[in-house]
Enzyme design. Structure first.
Site, PDB file in Angstrom:
ATOM      1  N   GLN A 160      52.278  39.405  27.703  1.00 57.63           N
ATOM      2  CA  GLN A 160      51.393  38.126  27.901  1.00 57.63           C
ATOM      3  C   GLN A 160      52.402  36.955  28.583  1.00 57.63           C
ATOM      4  O   GLN A 160      51.821  36.307  29.371  1.00 57.63           O
ATOM      5  CB  GLN A 160      50.743  37.717  26.679  1.00 57.63           C
ATOM      6  CG  GLN A 160      49.122  38.379  26.469  1.00 57.63           C
ATOM      7  CD  GLN A 160      48.871  37.839  25.043  1.00 57.63           C
ATOM      8  OE1 GLN A 160      49.171  37.119  24.359  1.00 57.63           O
ATOM      9  NE2 GLN A 160      47.624  38.543  24.871  1.00 57.63           N
ATOM     10  N   ASP A 197      52.367  37.170  32.286  1.00 67.10           N
ATOM     11  CA  ASP A 197      50.996  37.524  33.199  1.00 67.10           C
ATOM     12  C   ASP A 197      50.669  36.398  33.852  1.00 67.10           C
ATOM     13  O   ASP A 197      49.908  35.274  33.435  1.00 67.10           O
ATOM     14  CB  ASP A 197      50.014  37.612  31.777  1.00 67.10           C
ATOM     15  CG  ASP A 197      48.608  38.149  32.088  1.00 67.10           C
ATOM     16  OD1 ASP A 197      48.350  37.902  33.713  1.00 67.10           O
ATOM     17  OD2 ASP A 197      47.663  38.441  31.648  1.00 67.10           O
TER      18      ASP A 197
HETATM   19  P1  NAD Z   1      38.716  39.040  36.008  1.00 66.20           P
HETATM   20  O1  NAD Z   1      39.176  37.955  36.642  1.00 66.20           O
HETATM   21  O2  NAD Z   1      38.793  40.397  36.616  1.00 66.20           O
HETATM   22  O3  NAD Z   1      37.066  38.922  35.906  1.00 66.20           O
HETATM   23  C1  NAD Z   1      36.255  37.590  35.392  1.00 66.20           C
HETATM   24  C2  NAD Z   1      35.249  38.101  34.519  1.00 66.20           C
HETATM   25  O4  NAD Z   1      34.251  38.437  35.296  1.00 66.20           O
HETATM   26  C3  NAD Z   1      35.463  39.148  33.565  1.00 66.20           C
HETATM   27  O5  NAD Z   1      35.296  38.585  32.220  1.00 66.20           O
HETATM   28  C4  NAD Z   1      34.593  40.014  33.743  1.00 66.20           C
HETATM   29  O6  NAD Z   1      33.813  40.794  32.496  1.00 66.20           O
HETATM   30  C5  NAD Z   1      33.423  39.239  34.720  1.00 66.20           C
HETATM   31  N1  NAD Z   1      32.584  40.008  35.411  1.00 66.20           N
HETATM   32  C6  NAD Z   1      32.655  41.016  36.335  1.00 66.20           C
HETATM   33  N2  NAD Z   1      31.456  41.277  36.658  1.00 66.20           N
HETATM   34  C7  NAD Z   1      30.569  40.329  36.090  1.00 66.20           C
HETATM   35  C8  NAD Z   1      29.143  40.545  36.535  1.00 66.20           C
HETATM   36  N3  NAD Z   1      28.560  41.287  37.275  1.00 66.20           N
HETATM   37  N4  NAD Z   1      28.512  39.501  35.917  1.00 66.20           N
HETATM   38  C9  NAD Z   1      29.142  38.598  35.089  1.00 66.20           C
HETATM   39  N5  NAD Z   1      30.494  38.630  34.555  1.00 66.20           N
HETATM   40  C10 NAD Z   1      31.193  39.688  35.403  1.00 66.20           C
HETATM   41  O7  NAD Z   1      38.965  39.076  34.405  1.00 66.20           O
HETATM   42  P2  NAD Z   1      40.154  38.414  33.724  1.00 66.20           P
HETATM   43  O8  NAD Z   1      39.661  37.064  33.469  1.00 66.20           O
HETATM   44  O9  NAD Z   1      41.476  38.658  34.245  1.00 66.20           O
HETATM   45  O10 NAD Z   1      40.203  39.228  32.269  1.00 66.20           O
HETATM   46  C11 NAD Z   1      39.101  39.873  31.889  1.00 66.20           C
HETATM   47  C12 NAD Z   1      39.459  40.551  30.569  1.00 66.20           C
HETATM   48  O11 NAD Z   1      40.890  40.913  30.578  1.00 66.20           O
HETATM   49  C13 NAD Z   1      39.107  39.922  29.180  1.00 66.20           C
HETATM   50  O12 NAD Z   1      38.702  40.934  28.709  1.00 66.20           O
HETATM   51  C14 NAD Z   1      40.521  39.212  29.019  1.00 66.20           C
HETATM   52  O13 NAD Z   1      40.420  39.158  27.372  1.00 66.20           O
HETATM   53  C15 NAD Z   1      41.320  40.399  29.161  1.00 66.20           C
HETATM   54  N6  NAD Z   1      42.768  39.947  29.298  1.00 66.20           N
HETATM   55  C16 NAD Z   1      43.659  40.422  28.471  1.00 66.20           C
HETATM   56  C17 NAD Z   1      44.919  39.996  28.447  1.00 66.20           C
HETATM   57  C18 NAD Z   1      46.180  40.539  27.678  1.00 66.20           C
HETATM   58  O14 NAD Z   1      45.762  41.508  26.772  1.00 66.20           O
HETATM   59  N7  NAD Z   1      47.288  40.406  27.884  1.00 66.20           N
HETATM   60  C19 NAD Z   1      45.388  39.163  29.387  1.00 66.20           C
HETATM   61  C20 NAD Z   1      44.354  38.544  30.114  1.00 66.20           C
HETATM   62  C21 NAD Z   1      43.006  39.120  30.116  1.00 66.20           C
END
Ligand code: NAD
Length: 393
Positions: free
Chosen positions: A124, A127
């Site tokens: 993290q 990240d």
């Molecule tokens: P991302 O930038 O790929 O996507 C942004 C959001 O768009 C996501 O929440 C996704 O579900 C949503 N989305 C996609 N298609 C959609 C649609 N058709 N309608 C509405 N929403 C839609 O994602 P992100 O912000 O980089 O991260 C997403 C996931 O990864 C989350 O679950 C987050 O908690 C997880 N995450 C985990 C870690 C970790 O464990 N180190 C770090 C960052 C993020």
């Protein structure tokens, strides 16, 4: 060993990969930090600030470096000036940078892509997708607030009551949750929608209301969303339309890794918004969640102003650089063999480590990142075998 901080040359990039406050974190590991003149200016860091922090500023910083850190991938011409066996750390969207990746392979330069750092707990602190999404999400909410010609919070005054603004956020990942939190802090009434089932709880924890469309969830591996098929996309748009029409500000942040951004909002949906409404499309850069949005431009669709994001983290270069630099320092630290009584500290990435293995694009004359290797060299079943013999294109 010398770590060089490159001056960004890609248009519109204002960030820098290392800020003066973090020079000490690398010198403490045993590195010399060398900065290209003017590298930090876009993020308001002067050459003198780096020197005061213990770095040197040199014209030939990059050419003589063991490691080059940058935000954007290096230009091909710059990569060709690096020493064989050196290492680059940057964002490296390999599918869009195939010629550069082929050069790095053939020049035997090791390259690590910040966006390939796996989203696991242990990584993290490295990240950069999350750190930059945090900046982008905040910026989107502030842009929406700035474009709206009305209060965000409820105001009850002797002259009457002013209703709070209604903000709808689509996509509640890292950026969307930050946009929600920021709009809430500014006093707006916020509703949000995401296709992942866990998002409802996350939206509520930010003080917003989750929009329930009663559609099947679309969660794929690793907590990311899956791509919608066209029928579900159509249904989702139909069900979202009244929520969009009722919004004073709509902020869209939806993405599916490795795909163009899903189209969530049609032109007709924007045209149904009231005069003075504002749409902020963070995904404009990667295909757009909103029909008609243009990256880097404010356009009018119906009676609404539509703002298309382009490299949004670079619009807040100081905090974006500070967070990115910490991600880079943590990744470099993971690659560093500490000094012993007999040997100085050295860059010695252990590619058996799952974080470094995942983030490594090229090493020792081979493309290690499978999807990129397939794009460059055609599909193959096994792991990369031996250095490539092909010349740089
Ligand atoms: P991302 O930038 O790929 O996507 C942004 C959001 O768009 C996501 O929440 C996704 O579900 C949503 N989305 C996609 N298609 C959609 C649609 N058709 N309608 C509405 N929403 C839609 O994602 P992100 O912000 O980089 O991260 C997403 C996931 O990864 C989350 O679950 C987050 O908690 C997880 N995450 C985990 C870690 C970790 O464990 N180190 C770090 C960052 C993020």
């Amino acid at each position: 060993m010398r770590i060089a901080v490159a001056r960004e040359t890609r248009p519109g990039e204002t960030r820098v990969a290392l800020v003066p406050e973090l020079v000490g974190a690398l010198t403490a590991l045993g590195y010399d930090v060398v900065v290209e003149p003017g590298a930090g200016l876009g993020a308001l860091a002067e050459d003198a600030d780096y020197e005061a922090a213990g770095a040197t500023v040199e014209d030939r910083a990059v050419e003589d470096a063991d490691v080059v850190v940058s935000v954007q991938p290096l230009e091909r011409a710059t990569a060709r000036r690096l020493a064989s066996g050196s290492t680059t750390v940057s964002f490296l969207p390999a599918a869009q940078e195939l010629d550069l990746v082929a050069d790095l392979r053939d020049l035997r330069i090791s390259s690590f892509a910040m966006e390939l750092v796996p989203r696991i707990s242990r990584a993290q602190s490295m990240d950069a997708l999350s750190s930059q999404s945090l900046v982008a999400g905040y910026r989107c909410a502030v842009v929406a607030a700035g474009l709206l010609r009305r209060f965000l919070p409820l105001n009850m005054t002797a002259a009457g009551t002013v209703e709070p603004a209604q903000v709808v956020v689509l996509g509640a990942g890292v950026a969307g949750l930050q946009a929600i939190a920021t709009a809430k802090r500014l006093g707006a009434v916020v509703r949000a929608y995401d296709v992942r089932p866990s998002s409802a709880e996350e939206i509520a924890s930010m003080g917003a209301r989750a929009i329930d469309l009663d559609l099947p969830p679309l969660e794929g591996s690793g907590g990311y969303a899956r791509e919608m098929d066209e029928e579900r996309a159509r249904l989702q748009r139909e069900l979202l339309a009244p929520h969009v029409a009722a919004a004073d500000a709509l902020i869209t942040t939806a993405a599916v890794p490795g795909r163009t951004a899903p189209l969530l909002v049609t032109r007709a949906m924007v045209e149904a918004m009231a005069p003075g409404s504002v749409v902020v499309d963070l995904a404009a850069d990667s295909g757009g969640n909103v029909e008609g949005s243009v990256p880097g431009e404010l356009v009018r669709v119906g009676a609404a102003q539509v703002w298309g994001g382009r490299n949004v983290p670079a619009q807040m270069p100081q905090p974006a650089s500070r967070l990115y630099a910490q991600n880079v320092v943590n990744l470099v630290a993971l690659m560093t063999r500490p000094a012993t009584a007999d040997a100085p500290a050295a860059l010695a990435p252990d590619l058996a480590d799952e974080v470094l293995d995942a983030a490594c694009v090229t090493h020792d004359g081979v493309v290690r990142h499978g999807p990129t290797r397939a794009l460059l060299e055609g599909p193959s079943d096994g792991p990369p075998v031996g250095p490539s013999t092909g010349g740089a294109p």
